[in-house]
Design an enzyme around this catalytic site. Structure first.
Site, PDB file in Angstrom:
ATOM      1  N   HIS A  13     -61.451  -5.827 -28.414  1.00  0.00           N
ATOM      2  CA  HIS A  13     -62.057  -6.895 -29.249  1.00  0.00           C
ATOM      3  C   HIS A  13     -62.225  -8.128 -28.368  1.00  0.00           C
ATOM      4  O   HIS A  13     -61.260  -8.812 -28.052  1.00  0.00           O
ATOM      5  CB  HIS A  13     -61.149  -7.228 -30.439  1.00  0.00           C
ATOM      6  CG  HIS A  13     -61.699  -8.298 -31.334  1.00  0.00           C
ATOM      7  ND1 HIS A  13     -61.772  -8.151 -32.707  1.00  0.00           N
ATOM      8  CD2 HIS A  13     -62.207  -9.532 -31.090  1.00  0.00           C
ATOM      9  CE1 HIS A  13     -62.299  -9.242 -33.245  1.00  0.00           C
ATOM     10  NE2 HIS A  13     -62.562 -10.110 -32.273  1.00  0.00           N
ATOM     11  N   HIS A  15     -64.913 -11.584 -27.259  1.00  0.00           N
ATOM     12  CA  HIS A  15     -66.103 -12.441 -27.422  1.00  0.00           C
ATOM     13  C   HIS A  15     -66.550 -12.909 -26.039  1.00  0.00           C
ATOM     14  O   HIS A  15     -65.804 -13.616 -25.358  1.00  0.00           O
ATOM     15  CB  HIS A  15     -65.782 -13.658 -28.289  1.00  0.00           C
ATOM     16  CG  HIS A  15     -65.358 -13.293 -29.673  1.00  0.00           C
ATOM     17  ND1 HIS A  15     -66.255 -13.149 -30.706  1.00  0.00           N
ATOM     18  CD2 HIS A  15     -64.132 -13.000 -30.192  1.00  0.00           C
ATOM     19  CE1 HIS A  15     -65.604 -12.806 -31.809  1.00  0.00           C
ATOM     20  NE2 HIS A  15     -64.319 -12.704 -31.523  1.00  0.00           N
ATOM     21  N   LYS A  99     -69.496  -4.016 -36.918  1.00  0.00           N
ATOM     22  CA  LYS A  99     -68.516  -5.045 -37.272  1.00  0.00           C
ATOM     23  C   LYS A  99     -68.800  -5.638 -38.639  1.00  0.00           C
ATOM     24  O   LYS A  99     -69.907  -6.110 -38.892  1.00  0.00           O
ATOM     25  CB  LYS A  99     -68.548  -6.153 -36.209  1.00  0.00           C
ATOM     26  CG  LYS A  99     -67.607  -7.325 -36.473  1.00  0.00           C
ATOM     27  CD  LYS A  99     -66.143  -6.937 -36.297  1.00  0.00           C
ATOM     28  CE  LYS A  99     -65.219  -8.053 -36.768  1.00  0.00           C
ATOM     29  NZ  LYS A  99     -64.486  -8.683 -35.709  1.00  0.00           N
ATOM     30  N   HIS A 136     -63.240  -7.659 -39.837  1.00  0.00           N
ATOM     31  CA  HIS A 136     -62.544  -8.953 -39.875  1.00  0.00           C
ATOM     32  C   HIS A 136     -61.911  -8.997 -41.261  1.00  0.00           C
ATOM     33  O   HIS A 136     -62.584  -9.278 -42.241  1.00  0.00           O
ATOM     34  CB  HIS A 136     -63.504 -10.132 -39.664  1.00  0.00           C
ATOM     35  CG  HIS A 136     -62.765 -11.436 -39.623  1.00  0.00           C
ATOM     36  ND1 HIS A 136     -62.547 -12.154 -38.473  1.00  0.00           N
ATOM     37  CD2 HIS A 136     -62.129 -12.113 -40.614  1.00  0.00           C
ATOM     38  CE1 HIS A 136     -61.822 -13.224 -38.758  1.00  0.00           C
ATOM     39  NE2 HIS A 136     -61.561 -13.228 -40.045  1.00  0.00           N
ATOM     40  N   HIS A 174     -57.514  -7.594 -35.124  1.00  0.00           N
ATOM     41  CA  HIS A 174     -56.581  -8.733 -34.999  1.00  0.00           C
ATOM     42  C   HIS A 174     -55.690  -8.929 -36.221  1.00  0.00           C
ATOM     43  O   HIS A 174     -55.736  -9.959 -36.875  1.00  0.00           O
ATOM     44  CB  HIS A 174     -57.323 -10.028 -34.649  1.00  0.00           C
ATOM     45  CG  HIS A 174     -58.598 -10.300 -35.402  1.00  0.00           C
ATOM     46  ND1 HIS A 174     -58.693 -10.221 -36.770  1.00  0.00           N
ATOM     47  CD2 HIS A 174     -59.824 -10.660 -34.974  1.00  0.00           C
ATOM     48  CE1 HIS A 174     -59.916 -10.527 -37.143  1.00  0.00           C
ATOM     49  NE2 HIS A 174     -60.628 -10.785 -36.068  1.00  0.00           N
ATOM     50  N   ASP A 247     -59.261 -10.545 -28.704  1.00  0.00           N
ATOM     51  CA  ASP A 247     -59.997 -11.554 -29.472  1.00  0.00           C
ATOM     52  C   ASP A 247     -60.139 -12.829 -28.655  1.00  0.00           C
ATOM     53  O   ASP A 247     -60.198 -13.927 -29.213  1.00  0.00           O
ATOM     54  CB  ASP A 247     -59.317 -11.835 -30.822  1.00  0.00           C
ATOM     55  CG  ASP A 247     -60.221 -12.574 -31.789  1.00  0.00           C
ATOM     56  OD1 ASP A 247     -61.436 -12.639 -31.541  1.00  0.00           O
ATOM     57  OD2 ASP A 247     -59.697 -13.104 -32.778  1.00  0.00           O
TER      58      ASP A 247
HETATM   59  C1  NCD Z   1     -63.774 -15.861 -33.150  1.00  0.00           C
HETATM   60  C2  NCD Z   1     -64.976 -16.584 -32.494  1.00  0.00           C
HETATM   61  O1  NCD Z   1     -64.785 -17.739 -32.080  1.00  0.00           O
HETATM   62  O2  NCD Z   1     -66.021 -15.989 -32.383  1.00  0.00           O
HETATM   63  N1  NCD Z   1     -62.754 -16.816 -33.443  1.00  0.00           N
HETATM   64  C3  NCD Z   1     -61.441 -16.564 -33.638  1.00  0.00           C
HETATM   65  O3  NCD Z   1     -60.696 -17.480 -33.989  1.00  0.00           O
HETATM   66  N2  NCD Z   1     -60.939 -15.384 -33.452  1.00  0.00           N
HETATM   67  C4  NCD Z   1     -64.242 -15.107 -34.339  1.00  0.00           C
HETATM   68  C5  NCD Z   1     -63.245 -14.126 -34.881  1.00  0.00           C
HETATM   69  O4  NCD Z   1     -62.964 -13.086 -34.268  1.00  0.00           O
HETATM   70  O5  NCD Z   1     -62.711 -14.364 -35.979  1.00  0.00           O
HETATM   71 ZN    ZN Z   2     -62.903 -12.057 -32.749  1.00  0.00          ZN
END
Ligand code: NCD
Ligand code: ZN
Length: 346
Positions: A13, A15, A99, A136, A174, A247
């Site tokens: 996971h 970003h 997702k 999520h 998460h 995450d």
């Molecule tokens: C994530 C993001 O910033 O894209 N933020 C987070 O707090 N984890 C989005 C997510 O996975 O909830």
């Molecule tokens: Zn995330």
């Protein structure tokens, strides 16, 4: 001196964002991880196979010479998603999951799902072809307290969905609560859960006591200590249901240190030293490979990486930059607040 060797880990996971942010943060993941499940919450989101092919191309183009990294793509589920496009995406081999963001649950989720009934044909197709749904897992009902949103999601959304579609393969992303741990542990072969680095380290006091710490704010928000302990127990249990999804979610400092600060902790840089520290504290170093390198590929039906990672415990603490510079501004690296003596040596 203590050394451990694992198959090269993956991040289930992650970003990576796009543009200047992508270029700056991608090497932080590629340095340690062979593969990652790439979150689709861009602006606009990665909704179709065509979007995913294009984003995959941009990630590959941003990878510095000499680094290897395999981005495993996901599609952002909307009420307009076409089951046939999802089936084509799965067949392409490029897309490994879809997702589910409940609309409004987190960063860039306004295009997410409001009414699960509207996406049922997509979920039925996914159950049929075995494509995992990454969730999520938080309800967005304003009446529900933010610290209860995960537990309420399990009871009111996830459990009924899985009773209706028992063949649907689901990753609870998460997880942050003992309720999440208990549900994932009992869910059978079609269910797994990812756990982040920071939720093994933080409870809600770390965010709020002694002044608000915007770099510890993420979603789902860290809960009370008993939940952090349940996550540690799950991650180090050896159960194949639990694996790493960092995450890691970069936001520039000016948007974190803000009157309405963005959610996300940036842990790509130091996750592996931090995990070795946590597993060492829990006397479970022999289970780190399961959590970071073996259980994820098993669930996603992918081979374990052939390459290896070696970590070494040294008397001098591990160091990393406080911030990663991006053309958009600095991104603060997660600071655990204690010295870490585990170094990634190869
Ligand atoms: C994530 C993001 O910033 O894209 N933020 C987070 O707090 N984890 C989005 C997510 O996975 O909830
Ligand atoms: Zn995330």
């Amino acid at each position: 001196m203590l050394t451990i060797t694992l198959p090269r880990p993956d991040d289930w996971h992650l970003h990576l964002r796009d543009g200047a942010m992508l270029r700056a943060v991608l090497p932080e993941s590629a340095r340690h991880f062979a593969r990652a499940i790439i979150m689709p919450n861009l602006v606009p989101p990665v909704v179709t196979l065509t979007d995913a092919v294009a984003y995959h191309g941009r990630i590959k183009a941003a990878l510095p010479e000499g680094m290897a990294f395999d981005p495993l793509m996901t599609l952002y589920l909307t009420e307009a998603t076409d089951p046939a496009d999802v089936a084509r995406a799965a067949t392409s081999g490029l897309v490994k999951a879809v997702k589910l963001y409940p609309a409004g649950a987190t960063t860039n989720s306004h295009g997410g799902v409001r009414d699960l009934a509207k996406v049922l044909p997509v979920l039925e197709k996914m159950a049929e072809i075995g494509l995992p749904l990454c969730t999520h897992g938080e309800v967005t009902d304003p009446e529900v307290d933010i610290f209860d949103r995960e537990a309420v999601f399990i009871d009111t959304v996830l459990a009924p969905l899985r009773r209706r579609l028992p063949d649907l393969r689901v990753v609870m992303e998460h997880i942050t609560t003992e309720e999440g741990v208990a549900y994932a542990a009992e869910g059978g072969d079609n269910l797994a859960a990812t756990i982040t680095t920071h939720h093994l380290i933080l409870n809600r006091n770390h965010i709020l006591v002694g002044g608000i710490k915007p770099h510890y704010y993420c979603l789902p928000v860290a809960k009370r200590e008993k939940h952090r302990l349940a996550l540690r127990k799950a991650a180090t249990s050896g159960s194949p249901r639990f694996f790493l999804g960092t995450d890691s979610a970069p936001h520039i400092d000016s948007l974190k240190e803000h009157a309405c600060g963005c959610a996300g902790c940036f842990t790509a840089t130091n996750t592996m030293p931090l995990l070795a520290h946590v597993f060492d504290e829990e006397d479970a170093l022999d289970r780190l490979a399961g959590f970071a390198s073996l259980n994820g590929p098993a669930f996603y039906r992918l081979p374990v990486n052939a390459a290896r990672m070696v970590l070494e415990k040294r008397s001098d603490p591990c160091t990393w930059p406080d911030k990663i510079d991006t053309e958009a501004g600095p991104v603060t690296v997660f600071n655990p607040g204690f010295p870490v003596h585990w170094h990634v040596v190869s």
